[in-house]
Every structure is written in C-alpha cells, then in structure tokens.
Design a protein around this motif. Structure first.
Motif, PDB file in Angstrom:
ATOM      1  N   ASP A 236       0.120  -1.053  -2.718  1.00 21.81           N
ATOM      2  CA  ASP A 236      -0.097  -2.500  -2.766  1.00 21.81           C
ATOM      3  C   ASP A 236      -1.467  -2.877  -3.310  1.00 21.81           C
ATOM      4  O   ASP A 236      -1.944  -4.003  -3.114  1.00 21.81           O
ATOM      5  CB  ASP A 236       0.088  -3.102  -1.374  1.00 21.81           C
ATOM      6  N   THR A 238      -3.594  -4.260  -5.850  1.00 17.38           N
ATOM      7  CA  THR A 238      -3.363  -5.100  -7.030  1.00 17.38           C
ATOM      8  C   THR A 238      -4.239  -4.687  -8.214  1.00 17.38           C
ATOM      9  O   THR A 238      -3.816  -4.809  -9.370  1.00 17.38           O
ATOM     10  CB  THR A 238      -3.605  -6.583  -6.707  1.00 17.38           C
ATOM     11  N   ALA A 264       2.242  -7.631  -9.222  1.00 21.96           N
ATOM     12  CA  ALA A 264       0.929  -8.182  -8.865  1.00 21.96           C
ATOM     13  C   ALA A 264       1.065  -9.626  -8.412  1.00 21.96           C
ATOM     14  O   ALA A 264       0.396 -10.062  -7.455  1.00 21.96           O
ATOM     15  CB  ALA A 264      -0.023  -8.080 -10.051  1.00 21.96           C
TER      16      ALA A 264
END
Length: 282
Positions: A236, A238, A264
């Motif tokens: 996770d 980004t 994203a």
C-alpha cells in the motif's frame, strides 16, 4: 552564671546557624517541587503550565547548576508546541550553563538538523564527537550533513568510523550505498545495496533505492523487478506504486501503468493530479 552564659551563647550560635540554613533547605525543597510539578504538567500535555512551573524554579534559584536541564526541558516543550526557533534559543541558554552536556547538545543538534541549519548542527555534532568520539548517533548525523553538503570524502570517513564501531550498522551501510550513488558511482552503490539486501531481504526501501539507481543507469527491467519485490513487502505504499507507474509509462507499458495509477487513486492520491497521466495510458 558563667555556665549559663556559655549555654546561652551556644543556643544563640545554633539559632543563627538554623536561620542561615533554613532558607537554603526550604529553597531546595521548593525548587524540587516546581520541577516535579513542571514534569507532571508536561506529561499531561499541559505545556504552558509546565513552562510556568519551570520558570518559577529558575527565578527561585537562578544560580542552580541544574538549571541547564530545566532550560532543556523548556526547549523540548517549545519544540513540541511548534516553536522550534524559540527552542533553539533556549537550548543556547542551557548550553551556556553546561556546555559539555551531551544529551542537551544532541537535542539541539537534532533540532537544527531538522530545521536544515546544517552549519550549526555540524558544529554541535563535532563538539559531541570531541567529547565522546564513539557516539554513533553523532557520527551518523554528521555523515548525513557532509553528504547533503556534497563533502563526500568527509561523509565516507564518518561512515567508516561508525562501521568500525558497529560493522552491521544498518543506517551506516545504507548511507554508504547512497553516498556512492550521489558521488556518481552507481555500480558501486548497487553492489553495496545487493549485499545489504542479502542481510535484510525484507526491507522494502532497499529494493526501492536499488530500483532508482537501476533506472538511472538505464536498466529499467531490473528496476521493475525490484519495485515488484518492494511492493510485495509494502503493497500500500503509494510512492512505490507511483514510481512503478511512471516507469511503466516510460516503457510504454500503458495497461500496467494505468493499473498502478488507479491503485494509487484508490489509496488516496487525488485523481485530478493524475489526469494527464491517465490520458497517456489510453
């Protein structure tokens, strides 16, 4: 009568001594109570009240050697309250009382480093190392400053000294690899990162940094493999997702790039900020 006068004289002397000593004992006790109240208030995040108690202690006993720590406590609170420049000035006062107090030197140096005041932070870390040459914290921070100032030789010396003290020091090994990257020696940086990955195979940042260097030396496929591995460890993240998306876009892997840009956006990146990138993925 003579015996009575002697007793009277002894009592008078004792009374004078008690009179002289009592204010000092009372003052010490009150100083301690103000400090305790200040520490308690700080622990309850009642920062203004804490500073008030500390300043009362300072006014009560302005020549107390412990005032260095009291000023340092005020500085830490000021920093916590979002007043870092006031904190720097207060640390200066503390160091004026105890110029070789390493914890206070370290606190001010760390604050100055965070503020980007590299010259003064560098002087403080050097002062710490003059007092305690084996301070790995100061060595690491000074190496970082040297690197930011492009003093690569000095940075390398500090990293080498630190690694002599602690051969497996992760941050120093990573800093050395980045040092070679910044010094225009990407292959040496990759070699060192590869060794570090062998020791720490679950650190996503290592794959990410190696991917960055691989992309710089025109090895995009290797960079993608490292980014894939980094995202397996930190799915996770980004920044990693966007880095891979832009690399896919650069290689004209439009469907893979679009997938990463959309991921994203799902994780909170504003869609409007990626509007042009999504158009290029069609």
């Amino acid at each position: 009568m003579r015996h009575f006068k002697q007793q009277h004289l002894i009592l008078l002397i004792l009374l004078i001594l008690l009179t002289l000593l009592a204010p000092s004992d009372m003052q010490a006790q009150t100083y301690e109570s103000y400090i305790e109240q200040g520490l308690h208030a700080a622990s309850q995040q009642q920062y203004n009240e804490a500073i008030s108690h500390f300043r009362q202690a300072l006014r009560l006993s302005p020549d107390n050697i412990r005032n260095a720590l009291t000023y340092a406590n005020i500085a830490r609170i000021q920093d916590t309250m979002g007043e870092p420049l006031k904190a720097v000035d207060t640390y200066d006062i503390a160091l004026g009382i105890a110029p070789e107090n390493i914890p206070i030197l370290q606190s001010q140096a760390d604050l100055l480093l965070r503020l980007g005041n590299y010259p003064k932070a560098l002087r403080l870390y050097t002062r710490i190392l003059d007092i305690l040459p084996t301070s790995t914290t100061a060595l690491l921070a000074r190496a970082h400053i040297h690197q930011q100032q492009r003093n690569y030789l000095q940075a390398q010396k500090d990293y080498e000294t630190l690694l002599t003290l602690q051969p497996d020091h992760y941050a120093a090994l990573l800093g050395t690899a980045i040092l070679f990257q910044n010094a225009g020696k990407p292959q040496e940086a990759i070699v060192r990162l590869t060794r570090l990955i062998e020791q720490h195979p679950h650190q996503a940042e290592l794959y990410s940094i190696r991917a960055e260097i691989e992309a710089e030396v025109n090895q995009p496929e290797l960079a993608l493999l490292d980014l894939d591995q980094a995202l397996q460890l930190s799915p996770d993240n980004t920044n990693l997702i966007l880095t891979r998306a832009y690399l896919h876009l650069h290689l004209r892997h439009k469907s893979q790039a679009r997938r990463d840009f959309l991921r994203a956006i799902q994780l909170g990146v504003p869609r409007g900020g990626l509007k042009e990138e999504l158009k290029k993925c069609k």
